[in-house]
Design an enzyme around this catalytic site. Structure first.
Site, PDB file in Angstrom:
ATOM      1  N   HIS A 296      -2.843   0.860  -7.173  1.00 48.70           N
ATOM      2  CA  HIS A 296      -1.986   1.952  -7.144  1.00 48.70           C
ATOM      3  C   HIS A 296      -2.577   3.250  -6.531  1.00 48.70           C
ATOM      4  CE1 HIS A 296       0.969   4.757  -8.010  1.00 48.70           C
ATOM      5  NE2 HIS A 296       0.511   5.120  -8.961  1.00 48.70           N
TER       6      HIS A 296
ATOM      7  N   ASN B  77      -6.003  -1.759   4.504  1.00 51.18           N
ATOM      8  CA  ASN B  77      -5.871  -2.937   5.501  1.00 51.18           C
ATOM      9  C   ASN B  77      -7.054  -3.072   6.207  1.00 51.18           C
ATOM     10  OD1 ASN B  77      -3.374  -4.148   4.464  1.00 51.18           O
ATOM     11  ND2 ASN B  77      -2.131  -2.862   5.744  1.00 51.18           N
TER      12      ASN B  77
ATOM     13  N   HIS C  52       1.356  -9.449   0.082  1.00 52.92           N
ATOM     14  CA  HIS C  52      -0.148  -9.506  -0.287  1.00 52.92           C
ATOM     15  C   HIS C  52      -0.250 -10.592  -1.491  1.00 52.92           C
ATOM     16  CE1 HIS C  52      -1.963  -6.341   2.219  1.00 52.92           C
ATOM     17  NE2 HIS C  52      -0.611  -5.743   2.009  1.00 52.92           N
TER      18      HIS C  52
END
Ligand code: HDE
Length: 732
Positions: free
Chosen positions: A349, A158, A85
């Site tokens: 995170h 995603n 990414h």
């Protein structure tokens, strides 16, 4: 603790209006307007042009503190890019829940409809480097940070609802396989090469995800027109401690739309920043991108009622089985001030969580909980990355963590341990009633185990469900994507294994790909289908098994054909014109397009201005050199004999129309404008009749341009006219 002294230590906070984070960042913003140039330590610089030298033609002096500071800082400007990414772009905004979700969760940002929670969203591709094209065929990251009053919640998702692997231990393998090959670092940002397909061909677990990545979902028209998915099953926990399973979705209000692969490749050359620019411009012009948050909720008692395992990230819960409830809205309304400080340094995170939301035992999710914190240590250079402005929560932070590289907080007092008596045992733990996070007490039992339970081995049912749910056009695109990708593979055995695997998804799919590759679909291959088998395991146990009970033949929600097709908002229209164009027609068309929320831009043989048939000089936004049909959603050719005759003799203008036609875009012409269409492939495709019957080709008179505009806008809202692809291929 504070680097800004203002606000962060507040224990009681005023209600957010969505600008908490904006205000919180204020102290870190720098603006050199009307200011002296200084060193990093505030000394005003007198000469930023010359180094300090011993004598007029002499050597430079070590004493030159300004030069050394400037160069040293420059030498260290780069940080490691994200291992995956790396290429991405982000924006600020806010989230607001429609009505309290207290029936499911105690998370405050999901229970208070009056609250606008600040967010930062970063979109990305996965495989390419930081400088790679936006239009790679790839999964897109859709990572959202909610700066809630109870701490940061990161939903790191995603645009595809499943993943390649079920267990985090395989992540380095799949990523090594897809990244540029290690001996020659090729290809960049592409899965179309041997190592990727070698891995996939030995690893049937990926087949469902492969269907999605080979579909048009992997080449979005815009970040603003993508769905987002949390992928894993999470938990929502209510005030009484009752938990339910949940899948998170983002539904774009503009619908889900994609470009064609030929178009994607051309955009990669014409404007590799296409998605980044699109997001930036939409926000700058006030067309704020919006998504609705969707949730699929499953009661704990229903955990095992599906023919797949809820903990398996290679599976969806079909929307037809558990509907998606739309519960709130995300709006992106502010571009970052500085790409590096904000978009690059944001450190997402999964472990950033708030009371009311919790994890499940999905082995992919569990592994990610380790990885995201770990990777930031290298990327951001130490354990204090949480102090970087974009990472700081708006909730107060107090703990006994101390020191480390680049520590900014000046912790007061002599106590940095707990329990303590010297500091009154502060900071102190929060009871659950005070907002303390307590993990959901999920019962856990069993022996230590490396392996998977039976339902995890159904690798094909949902791949087939996806294939069956696609429209004919979508199926064609998927087949062509596989032909392209496997066509770039050199090793024949890999192609063989792949078409064999595809035949387990659908025989016609495999046949069409194999036919193109010039090979047969093998009826059997030597060796197991799944090569990812532990050394001492029985390979038979590891072979894919289709679930016997498949509750659905097709899921309409999986087809982009069923996405909303009712708006042209934010769509870009190229108006092809030259000197002598019909001014009134352009004016009326532009007005109609703008009223419908679309944007019209003039593309002409040269930059500067062109002069209309009434003598008005009109600014040109693009020439045929700087603009291209692939950068637009639709094309309009106004009348004006001279303009059209200039364009008809201009190969680039004819190519522009041909290419837009090839990519199934809506094309309109008024008055003499239709002659440009006749000079293009569209003319020949109509057997020289001069009439236009193709779907998405709209013509009329200049004086009747309002009628043309109405038809144009209606047709453009359909996004593309795929039936054109079924005819003979357009040479463009
Ligand atoms: Fe990630 N992933 N991932 N991933 N991922 C990272 O974290 C990882 C996975 C996703 O815009 C890394 O900060 C492992 C699934 C996004 O900054 C790293 C596994 C999904 C982003 C990492 C996965 C994602 C990342 C690299 C398998 C969709 C970009 C840099 C267990 C639900 C976030 C970083 C941004 C980034 C690890 C699988 C989404 C290395 C180990 C599944 C959107 O920590």
């Amino acid at each position: 603790m504070s680097t800004n002294g203002k606000g962060r230590n507040r224990t009681s906070r005023a209600k957010s209006n969505g600008s908490d984070k904006v205000n919180e960042l204020e102290v870190n913003r720098e603006d050199g307007t009307d200011q002296f140039l200084t060193t990093n330590f505030g000394t005003r610089v007198n000469d930023d042009q010359n180094t300090l030298k011993a004598g007029e033609r002499g050597p430079s002096l070590l004493e030159d503190f300004h030069f050394r500071e400037k160069i040293t800082h420059f030498d260290h400007e780069r940080i490691p890019e994200r291992v995956v990414h790396a290429r991405g772009s982000g924006a600020h905004g806010y989230f607001q829940v429609y009505e309290s979700l207290e029936r499911y969760t105690k998370a405050k940002f999901l229970t208070d409809p009056s609250r606008k929670t600040p967010v930062f969203v970063r979109f990305s591709t996965v495989a390419g480097s930081r400088g790679s094209t936006d239009l790679a065929r790839d999964v897109r990251g859709f990572a959202t940070r909610f700066y809630t009053e109870e701490g940061n919640f990161d939903l790191v998702g995603n645009n595809i609802p499943v993943f390649f692997i079920q267990d985090a231990i395989k992540f380095p393998d799949v990523i090594h396989a897809v990244k540029p090959e290690p001996h020659n670092e090729m290809p960049q940002a592409a899965s179309a090469h041997d190592t990727f397909w070698d891995f996939i061909s030995l690893f049937p677990e990926s087949m469902h995800m492969v269907m999605w990545v080979m579909s048009d979902r992997a080449i979005p028209r815009s970040y603003r027109m993508m769905e987002g998915f949390g992928v894993h099953t999470f938990r929502l926990v209510d005030e009484r401690g009752k938990a339910r399973f949940v899948k998170f979705h983002w539904k774009p209000l503009l619908g889900v739309h994609s470009v064609l692969w030929d178009e994607a490749q051309k955009i990669s050359g014409k404007d590799p920043d296409f998605h980044r620019r699109d997001l930036w411009e939409a926000i700058e012009t006030g067309s704020y991108p919006e998504w609705e948050l969707g949730i699929q909720v499953v009661e704990e008692k229903d955990e095992h009622k599906f023919d797949f395992d809820l903990l398996d990230a290679t599976k969806i819960i079909p929307e037809e089985i558990v509907p998606v409830q739309r519960v709130g809205k995300l709006t992106l309304d502010r571009n970052p001030d500085n790409f590096f400080a904000e978009t690059e340094q944001i450190a997402f995170h999964l472990g950033n969580i708030v009371p009311g939301i919790d994890f499940t035992d999905d082995p992919l999710l569990q592994g990610r909980l380790f990885s995201y914190l770990d990777t930031q240590l290298t990327r951001l250079g130490g354990p204090n990355f949480h102090e970087i402005p974009i990472n700081r929560p708006v909730a107060p932070v107090h703990n006994n963590q101390r020191d480390g590289f680049m520590r900014q907080t000046i912790n007061k007092g002599r106590v940095s341990y707990e329990p303590n008596s010297l500091g009154g045992n502060c900071p102190f733990q929060a009871a659950m009633a005070q907002g303390g996070f307590a993990s959901y007490p999920e019962p856990v039992q069993g022996r230590k185990f490396r392996g998977k339970t039976e339902k995890f081995f159904d690798h094909f049912s949902q791949a087939t469900l996806f294939w069956n749910s696609q429209s004919d056009a979508e199926k064609n695109h998927l087949v062509n994507a596989l032909r392209f990708e496997l066509g770039k593979v050199d090793v024949p055995e890999i192609r063989q294994r792949m078409v064999y695997l595809l035949s387990h998804v659908d025989k016609s799919l495999a046949g069409r790909v194999a036919g193109y590759l010039g090979i047969e679909v093998p009826s059997k291959l030597e060796g197991p289908l799944n090569h990812a088998v532990p050394a001492d395991a029985d390979p038979k146990k590891y072979q894919p098994k289709r679930s016997k009970a498949t509750p659905l033949d097709r899921s309409p929600a999986l087809s982009m054909e069923n996405t909303p097709h009712d708006s042209v908002a934010t769509r870009k229209v190229a108006i092809l014109a030259a000197d002598g164009f019909d001014e009134a027609a352009v004016k009326a068309m532009t007005k109609a397009l703008e009223a419908a929320g679309a944007m019209a831009q003039i593309v002409a043989p040269h930059l500067g201005t062109i002069t209309g048939n009434k003598g008005t000089k009109t600014p040109v936004q693009f020439s045929f050199l700087t603009g291209a049909s692939v950068l637009f959603d639709a094309v309009y050719v106004p009348g004006g004999e001279r303009s059209v005759s200039l364009l008809s003799g201009n190969a680039d203008a004819v190519h522009f129309v041909n290419e837009a036609y090839k990519h199934c875009k809506t094309i309109a012409a008024s008055g003499a404008g239709a002659d440009l269409l006749r000079a293009s492939y569209i003319g020949t495709s109509n057997a020289g009749t001069g009439e236009f019957s193709d779907p998405g080709v709209i013509t009329g008179t200049d004086s009747g341009v309002r009628t043309v505009a109405t038809g144009f806008i209606e047709a453009m809202a359909l996004h593309r006219h795929w039936t054109r692809e079924m005819g003979s291929p357009v040479p463009a």
